[in-house]
Design a protein around this motif. Structure first.
Motif, PDB file in Angstrom:
ATOM      1  N   ALA A  47      -4.023  -3.641 -48.171  1.00 41.84           N
ATOM      2  CA  ALA A  47      -4.589  -2.450 -48.803  1.00 41.84           C
ATOM      3  C   ALA A  47      -4.273  -2.484 -50.286  1.00 41.84           C
ATOM      4  O   ALA A  47      -3.133  -2.713 -50.679  1.00 41.84           O
ATOM      5  CB  ALA A  47      -4.023  -1.180 -48.171  1.00 41.84           C
ATOM      6  N   PHE A  48      -5.288  -2.271 -51.128  1.00 36.48           N
ATOM      7  CA  PHE A  48      -5.064  -2.232 -52.567  1.00 36.48           C
ATOM      8  C   PHE A  48      -6.254  -1.582 -53.268  1.00 36.48           C
ATOM      9  O   PHE A  48      -7.357  -1.492 -52.724  1.00 36.48           O
ATOM     10  CB  PHE A  48      -4.832  -3.637 -53.141  1.00 36.48           C
ATOM     11  CG  PHE A  48      -5.994  -4.595 -52.978  1.00 36.48           C
ATOM     12  CD1 PHE A  48      -6.946  -4.735 -53.973  1.00 36.48           C
ATOM     13  CD2 PHE A  48      -6.123  -5.350 -51.825  1.00 36.48           C
ATOM     14  CE1 PHE A  48      -8.005  -5.624 -53.829  1.00 36.48           C
ATOM     15  CE2 PHE A  48      -7.188  -6.239 -51.662  1.00 36.48           C
ATOM     16  CZ  PHE A  48      -8.133  -6.369 -52.669  1.00 36.48           C
ATOM     17  N   VAL A  49      -5.993  -1.100 -54.477  1.00 39.76           N
ATOM     18  CA  VAL A  49      -7.039  -0.623 -55.377  1.00 39.76           C
ATOM     19  C   VAL A  49      -7.248  -1.722 -56.409  1.00 39.76           C
ATOM     20  O   VAL A  49      -6.280  -2.188 -57.025  1.00 39.76           O
ATOM     21  CB  VAL A  49      -6.631   0.690 -56.076  1.00 39.76           C
ATOM     22  CG1 VAL A  49      -7.685   1.107 -57.090  1.00 39.76           C
ATOM     23  CG2 VAL A  49      -6.421   1.795 -55.061  1.00 39.76           C
ATOM     24  N   LEU A  50      -8.484  -2.150 -56.594  1.00 37.81           N
ATOM     25  CA  LEU A  50      -8.754  -3.215 -57.559  1.00 37.81           C
ATOM     26  C   LEU A  50      -8.819  -2.630 -58.962  1.00 37.81           C
ATOM     27  O   LEU A  50      -9.684  -1.806 -59.272  1.00 37.81           O
ATOM     28  CB  LEU A  50     -10.057  -3.932 -57.232  1.00 37.81           C
ATOM     29  CG  LEU A  50     -10.372  -5.116 -58.149  1.00 37.81           C
ATOM     30  CD1 LEU A  50      -9.340  -6.229 -57.961  1.00 37.81           C
ATOM     31  CD2 LEU A  50     -11.776  -5.653 -57.892  1.00 37.81           C
ATOM     32  N   GLY A  51      -7.894  -3.062 -59.807  1.00 38.39           N
ATOM     33  CA  GLY A  51      -7.845  -2.591 -61.178  1.00 38.39           C
ATOM     34  C   GLY A  51      -8.617  -3.496 -62.126  1.00 38.39           C
ATOM     35  O   GLY A  51      -9.487  -4.253 -61.711  1.00 38.39           O
ATOM     36  N   PRO A  52      -8.275  -3.470 -63.401  1.00 40.18           N
ATOM     37  CA  PRO A  52      -8.989  -4.268 -64.399  1.00 40.18           C
ATOM     38  C   PRO A  52      -8.480  -5.696 -64.440  1.00 40.18           C
ATOM     39  O   PRO A  52      -7.537  -6.061 -63.735  1.00 40.18           O
ATOM     40  CB  PRO A  52      -8.645  -3.534 -65.701  1.00 40.18           C
ATOM     41  CG  PRO A  52      -7.251  -3.038 -65.455  1.00 40.18           C
ATOM     42  CD  PRO A  52      -7.222  -2.639 -63.993  1.00 40.18           C
ATOM     43  N   LEU A 109      -8.562   0.317 -66.838  1.00 40.25           N
ATOM     44  CA  LEU A 109      -9.603   1.202 -66.326  1.00 40.25           C
ATOM     45  C   LEU A 109      -9.567   2.477 -67.164  1.00 40.25           C
ATOM     46  O   LEU A 109      -8.520   3.089 -67.326  1.00 40.25           O
ATOM     47  CB  LEU A 109      -9.367   1.533 -64.859  1.00 40.25           C
ATOM     48  CG  LEU A 109      -9.474   0.387 -63.860  1.00 40.25           C
ATOM     49  CD1 LEU A 109      -9.227   0.897 -62.446  1.00 40.25           C
ATOM     50  CD2 LEU A 109     -10.829  -0.296 -63.938  1.00 40.25           C
ATOM     51  N   ALA A 110     -10.718   2.863 -67.661  1.00 41.76           N
ATOM     52  CA  ALA A 110     -10.770   4.002 -68.571  1.00 41.76           C
ATOM     53  C   ALA A 110     -10.527   5.318 -67.846  1.00 41.76           C
ATOM     54  O   ALA A 110     -10.719   5.434 -66.632  1.00 41.76           O
ATOM     55  CB  ALA A 110     -12.130   4.032 -69.281  1.00 41.76           C
ATOM     56  N   TRP A 111     -10.077   6.308 -68.600  1.00 37.66           N
ATOM     57  CA  TRP A 111      -9.920   7.676 -68.098  1.00 37.66           C
ATOM     58  C   TRP A 111     -11.241   8.162 -67.519  1.00 37.66           C
ATOM     59  O   TRP A 111     -12.304   7.912 -68.063  1.00 37.66           O
ATOM     60  CB  TRP A 111      -9.473   8.578 -69.255  1.00 37.66           C
ATOM     61  CG  TRP A 111      -9.478  10.042 -68.940  1.00 37.66           C
ATOM     62  CD1 TRP A 111      -8.614  10.715 -68.154  1.00 37.66           C
ATOM     63  CD2 TRP A 111     -10.403  11.022 -69.437  1.00 37.66           C
ATOM     64  NE1 TRP A 111      -8.928  12.055 -68.105  1.00 37.66           N
ATOM     65  CE2 TRP A 111     -10.029  12.267 -68.894  1.00 37.66           C
ATOM     66  CE3 TRP A 111     -11.517  10.957 -70.288  1.00 37.66           C
ATOM     67  CZ2 TRP A 111     -10.736  13.447 -69.165  1.00 37.66           C
ATOM     68  CZ3 TRP A 111     -12.218  12.129 -70.558  1.00 37.66           C
ATOM     69  CH2 TRP A 111     -11.815  13.356 -70.004  1.00 37.66           C
ATOM     70  N   GLN A 112     -11.189   8.798 -66.371  1.00 36.21           N
ATOM     71  CA  GLN A 112     -12.346   9.290 -65.628  1.00 36.21           C
ATOM     72  C   GLN A 112     -13.214   8.153 -65.073  1.00 36.21           C
ATOM     73  O   GLN A 112     -14.346   8.371 -64.659  1.00 36.21           O
ATOM     74  CB  GLN A 112     -13.207  10.219 -66.490  1.00 36.21           C
ATOM     75  CG  GLN A 112     -12.539  11.535 -66.842  1.00 36.21           C
ATOM     76  CD  GLN A 112     -12.285  12.402 -65.616  1.00 36.21           C
ATOM     77  OE1 GLN A 112     -13.202  12.748 -64.885  1.00 36.21           O
ATOM     78  NE2 GLN A 112     -11.017  12.761 -65.392  1.00 36.21           N
ATOM     79  N   GLY A 113     -12.657   6.962 -65.069  1.00 34.75           N
ATOM     80  CA  GLY A 113     -13.384   5.827 -64.512  1.00 34.75           C
ATOM     81  C   GLY A 113     -13.262   5.767 -62.997  1.00 34.75           C
ATOM     82  O   GLY A 113     -12.800   6.711 -62.344  1.00 34.75           O
ATOM     83  N   SER A 114     -13.653   4.639 -62.431  1.00 33.51           N
ATOM     84  CA  SER A 114     -13.624   4.480 -60.974  1.00 33.51           C
ATOM     85  C   SER A 114     -13.126   3.086 -60.620  1.00 33.51           C
ATOM     86  O   SER A 114     -13.159   2.169 -61.443  1.00 33.51           O
ATOM     87  CB  SER A 114     -15.008   4.725 -60.371  1.00 33.51           C
ATOM     88  OG  SER A 114     -15.972   3.849 -60.943  1.00 33.51           O
ATOM     89  N   ALA A 115     -12.658   2.945 -59.387  1.00 31.18           N
ATOM     90  CA  ALA A 115     -12.136   1.662 -58.914  1.00 31.18           C
ATOM     91  C   ALA A 115     -12.346   1.556 -57.415  1.00 31.18           C
ATOM     92  O   ALA A 115     -12.176   2.535 -56.683  1.00 31.18           O
ATOM     93  CB  ALA A 115     -10.654   1.532 -59.258  1.00 31.18           C
ATOM     94  N   LEU A 134     -15.373   2.285 -50.148  1.00 33.12           N
ATOM     95  CA  LEU A 134     -14.469   3.309 -50.651  1.00 33.12           C
ATOM     96  C   LEU A 134     -14.340   3.156 -52.164  1.00 33.12           C
ATOM     97  O   LEU A 134     -14.017   2.070 -52.653  1.00 33.12           O
ATOM     98  CB  LEU A 134     -13.082   3.177 -50.014  1.00 33.12           C
ATOM     99  CG  LEU A 134     -12.987   3.431 -48.506  1.00 33.12           C
ATOM    100  CD1 LEU A 134     -11.624   2.998 -47.994  1.00 33.12           C
ATOM    101  CD2 LEU A 134     -13.223   4.890 -48.196  1.00 33.12           C
ATOM    102  N   MET A 135     -14.586   4.232 -52.901  1.00 32.33           N
ATOM    103  CA  MET A 135     -14.498   4.183 -54.354  1.00 32.33           C
ATOM    104  C   MET A 135     -13.665   5.353 -54.855  1.00 32.33           C
ATOM    105  O   MET A 135     -13.956   6.514 -54.560  1.00 32.33           O
ATOM    106  CB  MET A 135     -15.895   4.244 -54.970  1.00 32.33           C
ATOM    107  CG  MET A 135     -15.916   3.982 -56.463  1.00 32.33           C
ATOM    108  SD  MET A 135     -15.507   2.268 -56.895  1.00 32.33           S
ATOM    109  CE  MET A 135     -16.942   1.392 -56.233  1.00 32.33           C
TER     110      MET A 135
END
Length: 214
Positions: free
Chosen positions: A79-84, A90-96, A146-147
């Protein structure tokens, strides 16, 4: 026993065919130390003892509950969130995108119906994720289902986000999920949207003058 947990977790990982996991040298050392460390509490404590630490082959997280692998019949070996990319953010108010590998070991099918991330944004679920019995399901295939959206701060990788997963039958399962950079074993994943590029190192004045002199 700790050997049985490692065997169970390894079996789950072997079924993750979409993206191969690359074990980095430092994890080899950690795993070796984990396997050879003396059992201070004795075999009677079992591998589910609270003093035992989760075993993970890379930066991604594994679902553990009070020292036991899995919860309510749900196993999540990755399980992980893919970052930059490394050096970017990742910019403020962005998505991942959120990547989960889920194995339902209960006697009946289940479904992931929703995910919440507390004050770290909202999670958009494209559709309920169906979980047949004993079949590993990757929420990132064919595209991320999932986003994480409206992230309240910039992310560079290395952060941790608590996710609450709502299953139709297993109920709520919570785990802390790391934000990983798109590098090393994660370099082949599609880029996260809205990521700013990494800064380009600028040449020093002396180096620039030397180059112009030739």
């Amino acid at each position: 026993m700790r050997e049985s947990l490692l065997i169970t977790h390894a079996r789950d990982l072997r079924e993750i065919k979409e993206y191969p996991l690359v074990t980095r040298p430092r994890w080899i050392v950690v795993a070796a130390a984990f396997l050879t460390a003396p059992v201070l509490a004795g075999c009677g404590a079992g591998f589910d003892a609270n003093t035992n630490k989760p075993y993970a082959p890379n930066e991604a997280q594994v679902l553990m509950d009070n020292g036991a692998y899995g919860k309510s019949g749900i196993h999540i070996p990755q399980a992980f969130v893919l970052g930059p990319d490394s050096g970017a953010m990742l910019a403020w108010q962005g998505s991942a995108p959120i990547y989960l590998n889920i194995l339902n070991t209960n006697g009946a099918p289940d479904a992931l119906q929703g995910v919440s991330a507390g004050n770290m944004g909202t999670v958009k679920l494209a559709a309920p994720v169906q979980l047949p019995v004993n079949q590993l399901v990757n929420t990132g295939k064919p595209t991320p289902q999932l986003m994480l959206e409206a992230i309240p701060k910039s992310l560079r990788g290395g952060e941790s986000i608590k996710l609450d997963l709502q299953f139709a039958n297993a109920g709520v399962v919570s785990l802390n999920v790391p934000v990983v950079t798109r590098s090393r074993e994660f370099k082949d994943y599609p880029p996260a949207p809205n990521a700013t590029p990494a800064a380009t190192p600028s040449a020093s004045p002396s180096a620039t003058q030397a180059a112009e002199g030739h």
